[in-house]
Design a protein around this motif. Structure first.
Motif, PDB file in Angstrom:
ATOM      1  N   ALA A 190       0.822  -1.212   0.000  1.00 23.64           N
ATOM      2  CA  ALA A 190       0.000   0.000   0.000  1.00 23.64           C
ATOM      3  C   ALA A 190       0.854   1.259   0.000  1.00 23.64           C
ATOM      4  O   ALA A 190       0.479   2.276  -0.596  1.00 23.64           O
ATOM      5  CB  ALA A 190      -0.945  -0.002   1.199  1.00 23.64           C
ATOM      6  N   GLY A 191       2.012   1.213   0.678  1.00 22.50           N
ATOM      7  CA  GLY A 191       2.881   2.381   0.714  1.00 22.50           C
ATOM      8  C   GLY A 191       3.425   2.724  -0.658  1.00 22.50           C
ATOM      9  O   GLY A 191       3.428   3.897  -1.069  1.00 22.50           O
ATOM     10  N   GLU A 192       3.889   1.719  -1.392  1.00 27.85           N
ATOM     11  CA  GLU A 192       4.395   1.939  -2.742  1.00 27.85           C
ATOM     12  C   GLU A 192       3.264   2.339  -3.681  1.00 27.85           C
ATOM     13  O   GLU A 192       3.449   3.166  -4.582  1.00 27.85           O
ATOM     14  CB  GLU A 192       5.088   0.675  -3.253  1.00 27.85           C
ATOM     15  N   PHE A 193       2.091   1.771  -3.469  1.00 24.95           N
ATOM     16  CA  PHE A 193       0.906   2.115  -4.260  1.00 24.95           C
ATOM     17  C   PHE A 193       0.611   3.611  -4.131  1.00 24.95           C
ATOM     18  O   PHE A 193       0.429   4.315  -5.122  1.00 24.95           O
ATOM     19  CB  PHE A 193      -0.277   1.285  -3.763  1.00 24.95           C
ATOM     20  N   ALA A 194       0.586   4.116  -2.895  1.00 23.30           N
ATOM     21  CA  ALA A 194       0.326   5.543  -2.663  1.00 23.30           C
ATOM     22  C   ALA A 194       1.427   6.411  -3.231  1.00 23.30           C
ATOM     23  O   ALA A 194       1.176   7.480  -3.799  1.00 23.30           O
ATOM     24  CB  ALA A 194       0.157   5.793  -1.165  1.00 23.30           C
ATOM     25  N   ALA A 195       2.679   5.952  -3.093  1.00 19.84           N
ATOM     26  CA  ALA A 195       3.808   6.724  -3.615  1.00 19.84           C
ATOM     27  C   ALA A 195       3.769   6.808  -5.141  1.00 19.84           C
ATOM     28  O   ALA A 195       4.063   7.859  -5.727  1.00 19.84           O
ATOM     29  CB  ALA A 195       5.125   6.092  -3.153  1.00 19.84           C
ATOM     30  N   ALA A 196       3.390   5.709  -5.783  1.00 21.84           N
ATOM     31  CA  ALA A 196       3.295   5.705  -7.244  1.00 21.84           C
ATOM     32  C   ALA A 196       2.205   6.653  -7.718  1.00 21.84           C
ATOM     33  O   ALA A 196       2.370   7.352  -8.724  1.00 21.84           O
ATOM     34  CB  ALA A 196       3.029   4.280  -7.739  1.00 21.84           C
ATOM     35  N   LEU A 197       1.106   6.695  -6.995  1.00 18.20           N
ATOM     36  CA  LEU A 197       0.027   7.629  -7.341  1.00 18.20           C
ATOM     37  C   LEU A 197       0.488   9.074  -7.165  1.00 18.20           C
ATOM     38  O   LEU A 197       0.196   9.937  -7.998  1.00 18.20           O
ATOM     39  CB  LEU A 197      -1.206   7.354  -6.491  1.00 18.20           C
ATOM     40  N   ARG A 198       1.212   9.331  -6.083  1.00 15.30           N
ATOM     41  CA  ARG A 198       1.736  10.683  -5.858  1.00 15.30           C
ATOM     42  C   ARG A 198       2.651  11.101  -6.999  1.00 15.30           C
ATOM     43  O   ARG A 198       2.529  12.207  -7.537  1.00 15.30           O
ATOM     44  CB  ARG A 198       2.498  10.706  -4.535  1.00 15.30           C
ATOM     45  N   ASP A 199       3.541  10.201  -7.382  1.00 16.63           N
ATOM     46  CA  ASP A 199       4.474  10.515  -8.458  1.00 16.63           C
ATOM     47  C   ASP A 199       3.782  10.599  -9.815  1.00 16.63           C
ATOM     48  O   ASP A 199       4.293  11.247 -10.736  1.00 16.63           O
ATOM     49  CB  ASP A 199       5.580   9.456  -8.511  1.00 16.63           C
ATOM     50  N   HIS A 200       2.640   9.945  -9.938  1.00 11.26           N
ATOM     51  CA  HIS A 200       1.856  10.029 -11.173  1.00 11.26           C
ATOM     52  C   HIS A 200       1.194  11.394 -11.308  1.00 11.26           C
ATOM     53  O   HIS A 200       1.207  11.997 -12.383  1.00 11.26           O
ATOM     54  CB  HIS A 200       0.808   8.918 -11.169  1.00 11.26           C
ATOM     55  N   TYR A 201       0.614  11.889 -10.219  1.00 14.38           N
ATOM     56  CA  TYR A 201      -0.155  13.127 -10.297  1.00 14.38           C
ATOM     57  C   TYR A 201       0.692  14.393 -10.163  1.00 14.38           C
ATOM     58  O   TYR A 201       0.308  15.447 -10.684  1.00 14.38           O
ATOM     59  CB  TYR A 201      -1.254  13.133  -9.220  1.00 14.38           C
ATOM     60  N   GLU A 202       1.835  14.313  -9.482  1.00 14.81           N
ATOM     61  CA  GLU A 202       2.646  15.514  -9.267  1.00 14.81           C
ATOM     62  C   GLU A 202       3.102  16.165 -10.576  1.00 14.81           C
ATOM     63  O   GLU A 202       2.982  17.386 -10.738  1.00 14.81           O
ATOM     64  CB  GLU A 202       3.850  15.178  -8.382  1.00 14.81           C
ATOM     65  N   PRO A 203       3.635  15.406 -11.561  1.00 10.14           N
ATOM     66  CA  PRO A 203       4.029  16.047 -12.824  1.00 10.14           C
ATOM     67  C   PRO A 203       2.851  16.674 -13.563  1.00 10.14           C
ATOM     68  O   PRO A 203       3.018  17.677 -14.260  1.00 10.14           O
ATOM     69  CB  PRO A 203       4.633  14.886 -13.631  1.00 10.14           C
ATOM     70  N   VAL A 204       1.675  16.078 -13.409  1.00 11.62           N
ATOM     71  CA  VAL A 204       0.493  16.641 -14.072  1.00 11.62           C
ATOM     72  C   VAL A 204       0.184  18.015 -13.489  1.00 11.62           C
ATOM     73  O   VAL A 204      -0.056  18.988 -14.219  1.00 11.62           O
ATOM     74  CB  VAL A 204      -0.721  15.699 -13.925  1.00 11.62           C
ATOM     75  N   ARG A 205       0.208  18.108 -12.160  1.00  9.66           N
ATOM     76  CA  ARG A 205      -0.038  19.403 -11.526  1.00  9.66           C
ATOM     77  C   ARG A 205       1.017  20.422 -11.944  1.00  9.66           C
ATOM     78  O   ARG A 205       0.713  21.592 -12.179  1.00  9.66           O
ATOM     79  CB  ARG A 205      -0.052  19.248 -10.003  1.00  9.66           C
ATOM     80  N   GLN A 206       2.244  19.969 -12.024  1.00  7.47           N
ATOM     81  CA  GLN A 206       3.334  20.875 -12.411  1.00  7.47           C
ATOM     82  C   GLN A 206       3.142  21.386 -13.838  1.00  7.47           C
ATOM     83  O   GLN A 206       3.343  22.576 -14.117  1.00  7.47           O
ATOM     84  CB  GLN A 206       4.677  20.160 -12.286  1.00  7.47           C
ATOM     85  N   ARG A 207       2.734  20.496 -14.757  1.00  6.23           N
ATOM     86  CA  ARG A 207       2.536  20.930 -16.145  1.00  6.23           C
ATOM     87  C   ARG A 207       1.365  21.881 -16.268  1.00  6.23           C
ATOM     88  O   ARG A 207       1.392  22.817 -17.086  1.00  6.23           O
ATOM     89  CB  ARG A 207       2.335  19.689 -17.031  1.00  6.23           C
ATOM     90  N   ILE A 208       0.328  21.665 -15.456  1.00  6.62           N
ATOM     91  CA  ILE A 208      -0.815  22.598 -15.462  1.00  6.62           C
ATOM     92  C   ILE A 208      -0.359  23.978 -15.003  1.00  6.62           C
ATOM     93  O   ILE A 208      -0.717  24.998 -15.582  1.00  6.62           O
ATOM     94  CB  ILE A 208      -1.955  22.071 -14.570  1.00  6.62           C
ATOM     95  N   ALA A 209       0.448  24.011 -13.936  1.00  4.53           N
ATOM     96  CA  ALA A 209       0.946  25.286 -13.414  1.00  4.53           C
ATOM     97  C   ALA A 209       1.826  25.992 -14.450  1.00  4.53           C
ATOM     98  O   ALA A 209       1.735  27.216 -14.641  1.00  4.53           O
ATOM     99  CB  ALA A 209       1.731  25.049 -12.116  1.00  4.53           C
ATOM    100  N   GLU A 210       2.684  25.226 -15.128  1.00  8.41           N
ATOM    101  CA  GLU A 210       3.560  25.819 -16.150  1.00  8.41           C
ATOM    102  C   GLU A 210       2.754  26.358 -17.331  1.00  8.41           C
ATOM    103  O   GLU A 210       3.032  27.451 -17.841  1.00  8.41           O
ATOM    104  CB  GLU A 210       4.567  24.772 -16.634  1.00  8.41           C
ATOM    105  N   ALA A 211       1.748  25.597 -17.766  1.00  6.99           N
ATOM    106  CA  ALA A 211       0.922  26.048 -18.883  1.00  6.99           C
ATOM    107  C   ALA A 211       0.128  27.280 -18.506  1.00  6.99           C
ATOM    108  O   ALA A 211      -0.059  28.197 -19.308  1.00  6.99           O
ATOM    109  CB  ALA A 211      -0.021  24.924 -19.322  1.00  6.99           C
ATOM    110  N   ARG A 212      -0.343  27.305 -17.252  1.00  8.68           N
ATOM    111  CA  ARG A 212      -1.109  28.473 -16.783  1.00  8.68           C
ATOM    112  C   ARG A 212      -0.220  29.718 -16.770  1.00  8.68           C
ATOM    113  O   ARG A 212      -0.673  30.815 -17.110  1.00  8.68           O
ATOM    114  CB  ARG A 212      -1.663  28.191 -15.392  1.00  8.68           C
ATOM    115  N   ALA A 213       1.045  29.561 -16.388  1.00  8.45           N
ATOM    116  CA  ALA A 213       1.970  30.703 -16.334  1.00  8.45           C
ATOM    117  C   ALA A 213       2.266  31.244 -17.728  1.00  8.45           C
ATOM    118  O   ALA A 213       2.569  32.438 -17.885  1.00  8.45           O
ATOM    119  CB  ALA A 213       3.270  30.278 -15.635  1.00  8.45           C
ATOM    120  N   ARG A 214       2.176  30.375 -18.753  1.00 12.38           N
ATOM    121  CA  ARG A 214       2.446  30.823 -20.116  1.00 12.38           C
ATOM    122  C   ARG A 214       1.288  31.605 -20.713  1.00 12.38           C
ATOM    123  O   ARG A 214       1.468  32.290 -21.734  1.00 12.38           O
ATOM    124  CB  ARG A 214       2.746  29.618 -21.008  1.00 12.38           C
ATOM    125  N   ARG A 215       0.106  31.490 -20.124  1.00 13.17           N
ATOM    126  CA  ARG A 215      -1.057  32.160 -20.692  1.00 13.17           C
ATOM    127  C   ARG A 215      -0.951  33.667 -20.519  1.00 13.17           C
ATOM    128  O   ARG A 215      -0.506  34.150 -19.493  1.00 13.17           O
ATOM    129  CB  ARG A 215      -2.349  31.668 -20.004  1.00 13.17           C
TER     130      ARG A 215
END
Length: 250
Positions: free
Chosen positions: A225-250
């Motif tokens: 379960a610990g690795e499962f949660a960590a994998a999900l965190r690492d899955h979603y973190e880059p998505v949030r980062q790309r949204i923030a970067e795209a928003r800054a370019r607008r």
């Protein structure tokens, strides 16, 4: 099988001072009938004349109320057959979030950020339950979706996204929680409509996404379960980062 409809009892009116607009009274009267008779999706509702008599409302008021409840998927009109209790889905939520996301350049990024946060909250917050509920057969199904994503790569965004969507639906399916399943599906409905309007997802991120999904499958097989949660965190973190970067370019 749809049950037979119960006799329609008149709905007692509220005191005049406390009354809502007539339209809302009729909407609430129909919802009260559904609840008091413990109707389920697919069960028939009374005929229009019967509803008019029970609610003390005109045909136009009843028809307007039915239109409102149809838009909310609380009732379903089957032309030539009658009116039934609807699927009670979250289609109204999807429509509202999608419209908000497309309405302005600022809101679309906020909608995407909110969706990612809530999806991660569901999946990471239930890591132990999910790992406990997902067996070998479910892990095999998840692996098929990962393999499909890997094969699609950057060349077929439609197949890639469809497999990604199916992966996350399968992830929460063993919980048997209809509300969670509907919410997950609702978030994806908004996601696939709003995401193409944002300069967020590019082909270079496909390999990372596949790798993180593979980690999730491996964690399920390992009952970790610990690795499962960590994998999900690492899955979603880059998505949030790309949204923030795209928003800054607008």
């Amino acid at each position: 099988m749809a049950r037979e409809q119960a006799p329609v009892k008149p709905v007692a009116p509220e005191p005049r001072a406390a009354r809502q607009p007539l339209r809302q009274e009729v909407v609430d009267g129909i919802k009260t009938y559904i609840l008091s008779n413990k109707l389920r999706p697919g069960d028939p509702l009374p005929t229009e004349p019967a509803l008019c008599e029970a609610l003390g409302a005109s045909r136009s008021s009843v028809r307007e109320a039915i239109r409102i409840l149809t838009a909310l998927d609380i009732v379903e009109v089957r032309h030539g057959y009658g009116t039934y209790v609807g699927r009670l889905s979250l289609s109204a939520l999807v429509e509202s979030l999608t419209f908000r996301g497309l309405l302005s350049p600022d809101d679309d990024f906020q909608v995407m950020s909110d969706l990612i946060e809530v999806r991660e909250l569901f999946e990471r917050g239930m890591a132990e339950r999910l790992v406990g509920a997902l067996g070998g057969e479910e892990a095999d199904r998840l692996q098929v979706f990962v393999d499909t994503m890997r094969a699609a790569g950057a060349g077929d965004a439609h197949d890639f996204m469809a497999a990604d969507r199916s992966f996350h639906a399968q992830l929460v399916a063993p919980l048997g929680n209809d509300l969670i399943g509907q919410l997950s599906a609702a978030f994806w409905e908004v996601y696939v409509i709003v995401a193409p309007h944002l300069d967020v997802f590019t082909s270079e991120h496909g390999d990372t996404t596949v790798a993180n999904h593979q980690r999730i499958v491996d964690a399920v097989r390992a009952r970790d379960a610990g690795e499962f949660a960590a994998a999900l965190r690492d899955h979603y973190e880059p998505v949030r980062q790309r949204i923030a970067e795209a928003r800054a370019r607008r």
